[in-house]
Design an enzyme around this catalytic site. Structure first.
Site, PDB file in Angstrom:
ATOM      1  N   LYS A 106      29.667  -7.170  36.888  1.00 38.69           N
ATOM      2  CA  LYS A 106      29.452  -8.233  37.902  1.00 38.69           C
ATOM      3  C   LYS A 106      27.977  -8.522  38.124  1.00 38.69           C
ATOM      4  CE  LYS A 106      30.257  -4.182  40.117  1.00 38.69           C
ATOM      5  NZ  LYS A 106      31.384  -3.257  40.143  1.00 38.69           N
ATOM      6  N   GLU A 130      37.601 -10.247  34.076  1.00 40.17           N
ATOM      7  CA  GLU A 130      38.484 -10.004  35.228  1.00 40.17           C
ATOM      8  C   GLU A 130      38.111  -8.729  35.989  1.00 40.17           C
ATOM      9  OE1 GLU A 130      41.552 -11.828  36.495  1.00 40.17           O
ATOM     10  OE2 GLU A 130      40.608 -10.552  37.989  1.00 40.17           O
ATOM     11  N   GLY A 188      33.953  11.018  45.756  1.00 41.46           N
ATOM     12  CA  GLY A 188      33.706  10.303  44.499  1.00 41.46           C
ATOM     13  C   GLY A 188      33.793   8.790  44.622  1.00 41.46           C
ATOM     14  N   GLU A 191      28.673   6.256  44.703  1.00 43.08           N
ATOM     15  CA  GLU A 191      27.919   6.819  43.591  1.00 43.08           C
ATOM     16  C   GLU A 191      26.727   7.612  44.116  1.00 43.08           C
ATOM     17  OE1 GLU A 191      27.079   3.943  40.534  1.00 43.08           O
ATOM     18  OE2 GLU A 191      28.900   2.879  41.065  1.00 43.08           O
ATOM     19  N   ASP A 202      26.584  -5.251  45.556  1.00 37.29           N
ATOM     20  CA  ASP A 202      27.793  -5.304  44.734  1.00 37.29           C
ATOM     21  C   ASP A 202      28.725  -6.421  45.233  1.00 37.29           C
ATOM     22  OD1 ASP A 202      29.792  -3.702  42.833  1.00 37.29           O
ATOM     23  OD2 ASP A 202      30.867  -4.112  44.692  1.00 37.29           O
ATOM     24  N   LYS A 206      29.877 -10.141  43.479  1.00 40.52           N
ATOM     25  CA  LYS A 206      31.283 -10.558  43.366  1.00 40.52           C
ATOM     26  C   LYS A 206      31.494 -11.894  44.074  1.00 40.52           C
ATOM     27  CE  LYS A 206      32.893  -5.795  42.975  1.00 40.52           C
ATOM     28  NZ  LYS A 206      33.194  -4.577  43.731  1.00 40.52           N
ATOM     29  N   GLY A 305      37.693   2.152  40.393  1.00 43.50           N
ATOM     30  CA  GLY A 305      38.276   3.335  39.743  1.00 43.50           C
ATOM     31  C   GLY A 305      38.463   3.080  38.262  1.00 43.50           C
TER      32      GLY A 305
HETATM   33  N1  LIG Z   1      33.743   2.260  38.212  1.00 43.23           N
HETATM   34  C1  LIG Z   1      34.388   1.257  38.780  1.00 43.23           C
HETATM   35  O1  LIG Z   1      35.223   1.451  39.655  1.00 43.23           O
HETATM   36  C2  LIG Z   1      34.113  -0.147  38.358  1.00 43.23           C
HETATM   37  C3  LIG Z   1      34.923  -1.184  38.848  1.00 43.23           C
HETATM   38  C4  LIG Z   1      34.690  -2.501  38.442  1.00 43.23           C
HETATM   39  C5  LIG Z   1      33.659  -2.765  37.581  1.00 43.23           C
HETATM   40  N2  LIG Z   1      32.870  -1.741  37.132  1.00 43.23           N
HETATM   41  C6  LIG Z   1      31.798  -2.083  36.213  1.00 43.23           C
HETATM   42  O2  LIG Z   1      32.049  -1.467  34.968  1.00 43.23           O
HETATM   43  C7  LIG Z   1      30.823  -1.158  34.323  1.00 43.23           C
HETATM   44  C8  LIG Z   1      30.812   0.317  33.989  1.00 43.23           C
HETATM   45  O3  LIG Z   1      30.970   1.068  35.167  1.00 43.23           O
HETATM   46  P1  LIG Z   1      31.288   2.631  35.141  1.00 43.23           P
HETATM   47  O4  LIG Z   1      31.750   2.970  36.511  1.00 43.23           O
HETATM   48  O5  LIG Z   1      32.144   2.994  33.992  1.00 43.23           O
HETATM   49  O6  LIG Z   1      29.817   3.223  34.948  1.00 43.23           O
HETATM   50  P2  LIG Z   1      29.404   4.601  34.277  1.00 43.23           P
HETATM   51  O7  LIG Z   1      28.015   4.875  34.693  1.00 43.23           O
HETATM   52  O8  LIG Z   1      30.439   5.653  34.554  1.00 43.23           O
HETATM   53  O9  LIG Z   1      29.477   4.268  32.734  1.00 43.23           O
HETATM   54  C9  LIG Z   1      28.512   3.550  32.026  1.00 43.23           C
HETATM   55  C10 LIG Z   1      28.266   4.297  30.741  1.00 43.23           C
HETATM   56  O10 LIG Z   1      27.448   3.516  29.905  1.00 43.23           O
HETATM   57  C11 LIG Z   1      26.565   4.375  29.241  1.00 43.23           C
HETATM   58  N3  LIG Z   1      25.402   3.598  28.787  1.00 43.23           N
HETATM   59  C12 LIG Z   1      24.392   3.076  29.507  1.00 43.23           C
HETATM   60  N4  LIG Z   1      23.526   2.425  28.707  1.00 43.23           N
HETATM   61  C13 LIG Z   1      23.990   2.539  27.457  1.00 43.23           C
HETATM   62  C14 LIG Z   1      23.551   2.084  26.199  1.00 43.23           C
HETATM   63  N5  LIG Z   1      22.428   1.381  26.088  1.00 43.23           N
HETATM   64  N6  LIG Z   1      24.291   2.382  25.121  1.00 43.23           N
HETATM   65  C15 LIG Z   1      25.422   3.091  25.232  1.00 43.23           C
HETATM   66  N7  LIG Z   1      25.913   3.557  26.403  1.00 43.23           N
HETATM   67  C16 LIG Z   1      25.184   3.283  27.483  1.00 43.23           C
HETATM   68  C17 LIG Z   1      26.203   5.423  30.257  1.00 43.23           C
HETATM   69  O11 LIG Z   1      25.742   6.601  29.644  1.00 43.23           O
HETATM   70  C18 LIG Z   1      27.556   5.631  30.949  1.00 43.23           C
HETATM   71  O12 LIG Z   1      28.320   6.665  30.370  1.00 43.23           O
HETATM   72  C19 LIG Z   1      29.736  -1.603  35.290  1.00 43.23           C
HETATM   73  O13 LIG Z   1      29.333  -2.910  34.977  1.00 43.23           O
HETATM   74  C20 LIG Z   1      30.440  -1.604  36.629  1.00 43.23           C
HETATM   75  O14 LIG Z   1      29.857  -2.484  37.555  1.00 43.23           O
HETATM   76  C21 LIG Z   1      33.082  -0.458  37.492  1.00 43.23           C
HETATM   77  N1  LIG Z   2      31.323   0.267  43.623  1.00 48.31           N
HETATM   78  C1  LIG Z   2      32.352  -0.713  43.587  1.00 48.31           C
HETATM   79  C2  LIG Z   2      33.169  -0.518  42.333  1.00 48.31           C
HETATM   80  C3  LIG Z   2      34.053  -1.673  42.028  1.00 48.31           C
HETATM   81  O1  LIG Z   2      33.349  -2.775  41.590  1.00 48.31           O
HETATM   82  C4  LIG Z   2      33.218  -0.578  44.826  1.00 48.31           C
HETATM   83  O2  LIG Z   2      33.058   0.372  45.591  1.00 48.31           O
HETATM   84  O3  LIG Z   2      34.042  -1.451  45.083  1.00 48.31           O
HETATM   85 NA    NA Z   3      39.948  -8.319  39.052  1.00 50.06          NA
END
Ligand SMILES: NC(=O)c1ccc[n+]([C@@H]2O[C@H](COP(=O)([O-])OP(=O)(O)OC[C@H]3O[C@@H](n4cnc5c(N)ncnc54)[C@H](O)[C@@H]3O)[C@@H](O)[C@H]2O)c1
Ligand SMILES: N[C@@H](CCO)C(=O)O
Ligand code: NA
Length: 430
Positions: A106, A130, A188, A191, A202, A206, A305
């Site tokens: 996002k 999405e 958890g 972050e 964030d 959105k 999640g």
């Molecule tokens: N966690 C959630 O609940 C959630 C929900 C919606 C959207 N998102 C989005 O999803 C995406 C990922 O989130 P996440 O929670 O999995 O984060 P995360 O930090 O757990 O995972 C990201 C991973 O990418 C790796 N990374 C970073 N730079 C890199 C590179 N150059 N090459 C290879 N790997 C690399 C990191 O080491 C890490 O393991 C973000 O854009 C986040 O905003 C997350």
């Molecule tokens: N950090 C975000 C993850 C989902 O985008 C939240 O708490 O909603």
């Molecule tokens: Na969605």
């Protein structure tokens, strides 16, 4: 069914990426049936290749994300790294190489979606995201496709799970902000660096994405008025309680009455406990979409999640793979309306505020005069007295942010006003 697999490059194998890889493997047969061809994980870009990743062939891991997206055999790139760079460059390189892109990012979509959409159009590939808003909840596709024939006037919701968890705990246990944040971190939800969540970045990203899709215009994160929840106190939450309200961090995107503008804002607000958004507890998300023909639609579910977010990513993956097979693309950017973004000073809401005043004759009249001078109409006043001082709990009728700010500034200058606290918007519309 085609036997030659579609090849997928996964960028990032963290919370979301690892779940994407798991579901791709465990549901491979169903995914192939639904797409009409098998999908194969052809490479996974990671930072730490030495780490054991259950269910992923170590031979697929690489630290060379750029090399992976430029490989000649990649059909789809799934970007779940997050952040602006290198994610943007990698997505652009993937598109230039003819790959469609699925992203959960996002921050990037809200900052520079226009560049990504332009590249997708130029190279004839898909860009689906999405998962970027409200995680698992199908929300962007309904806006982009199901409501494409309707006119959306307002999008209102809770789009950040971490802050909703914190505010919910403050409401149900009476905890202060810091204590509730600690609990969110231990469980958890928050972050290690919770800034993006608690400062509203964030949710603002959105809101920008939602406003752009809802109103067919370009809105970036910088266009969104943003206040986080770090200033929300236990006293504010208690004050809301006495009014049978609850404090929520809301994202509100509205079409202007003039027909040429939109506004998008993220801020904490008091809402009545009877409001459907008041019952959104813990880390859940919920979004209302109000449109001309459909009326009010509510979307509810897990907004964050690993597995829920991966569900949305996989849905997009199936869609772009189907498009690849039929040599077509889904809907691209729709920004034809070209509306202006109104500043928050023009947004009209009700306000709650607590005034600590001297308890003597004429005080209420002096305070009321200042409100009247700035054309801010008072809805209710409740006085709580204590030892010569009193607290006036005031709720206004709808007023602009600019009028309320001017009122507060003048009230602060009055000798009889000792302090003003608990200034918060009140949203009553469902
Ligand atoms: N966690 C959630 O609940 C959630 C929900 C919606 C959207 N998102 C989005 O999803 C995406 C990922 O989130 P996440 O929670 O999995 O984060 P995360 O930090 O757990 O995972 C990201 C991973 O990418 C790796 N990374 C970073 N730079 C890199 C590179 N150059 N090459 C290879 N790997 C690399 C990191 O080491 C890490 O393991 C973000 O854009 C986040 O905003 C997350
Ligand atoms: N950090 C975000 C993850 C989902 O985008 C939240 O708490 O909603
Ligand atoms: Na969605």
């Amino acid at each position: 069914m085609r036997t030659q697999p579609l090849k997928v490059a996964l960028l990032g194998c963290g919370v979301v990426g690892s779940e994407v890889a798991r579901i791709m493997t465990t549901h491979a047969t169903d995914l192939a049936q639904r797409i009409g061809a098998p999908v194969e994980l052809a490479g996974v870009a990671v930072r730490r290749p030495g780490r054991v990743r259950e269910g992923i062939d170590p031979a697929l891991l690489t630290t060379d994300a750029e090399g992976l997206v430029k490989r000649g055999d990649i059909d789809v790139v799934v970007e779940v790294i997050g952040g602006i760079e290198p994610a943007r460059s990698l997505i652009l390189a993937a598109m230039e190489n003819g790959a469609s892109v699925v992203s959960a990012n996002k921050a990037l979509l809200a900052e520079d979606g226009a560049t990504l959409h332009a590249a997708a159009a130029k190279h004839g590939v898909d860009l689906y995201y999405e998962a970027s808003v409200a995680g698992a909840i199908p929300l962007l596709r309904p806006l982009r496709e199901s409501l494409a024939g309707d006119k959306v006037n307002r999008v209102l919701g809770i789009v950040n799970g971490t802050t909703n968890f914190i505010l919910d705990r403050m409401d149900s246990t009476g905890a202060g902000f810091a204590e509730a944040l600690d609990e969110a971190t231990q469980l958890g939800y928050a972050e290690a660096d919770p800034t993006a969540d608690i400062e509203g970045f964030d949710a603002a990203a959105k809101a920008a994405i939602l406003a752009g899709l809802a109103f067919h215009t370009r809105v970036t994160a910088a266009d969104v008025y943003r206040e986080g929840i770090t200033e929300v106190t236990a006293a504010d939450v208690a004050s809301a309680r006495t009014m049978d309200c609850v404090v929520k961090l809301l994202a509100i995107c509205e079409r202007g009455a003039d027909g040429t503008s939109v506004s998008a804002r993220v801020h904490p607000a008091m809402i009545p406990r009877s409001h459907p958004l008041a019952s959104v507890r813990e880390a859940y998300n919920a979004v209302f979409v109000e449109s001309e023909a459909a009326g009010s639609l509510m979307f509810y579910g897990p907004g964050a999640g690993g597995a829920p977010t991966a569900s949305a990513v996989l849905g997009d993956l199936v869609a772009v793979c189907r498009n690849k097979l039929s040599e077509t693309t889904g809907p691209g950017e729709s920004a034809y309306a070209n509306l202006s973004v109104r500043p928050v000073g023009e947004a009209v809401t009700r306000y709650h505020l607590n005034l600590d005043v001297a308890d003597k004759p004429g005080v209420l009249a002096s305070v009321a005069t200042v409100f009247a001078k700035h054309d801010v109409s008072i809805d209710t006043v409740r006085q709580q007295g204590r030892d010569g001082d009193a607290t006036l709990v005031i709720v206004t009728h709808s007023a602009t942010d600019a009028a309320l700010s001017a009122t507060v500034a003048e009230l602060r200058g009055l000798e009889i006003v000792r302090d003003i606290a608990g200034i918060m918007r009140v949203e009553t519309q469902g």
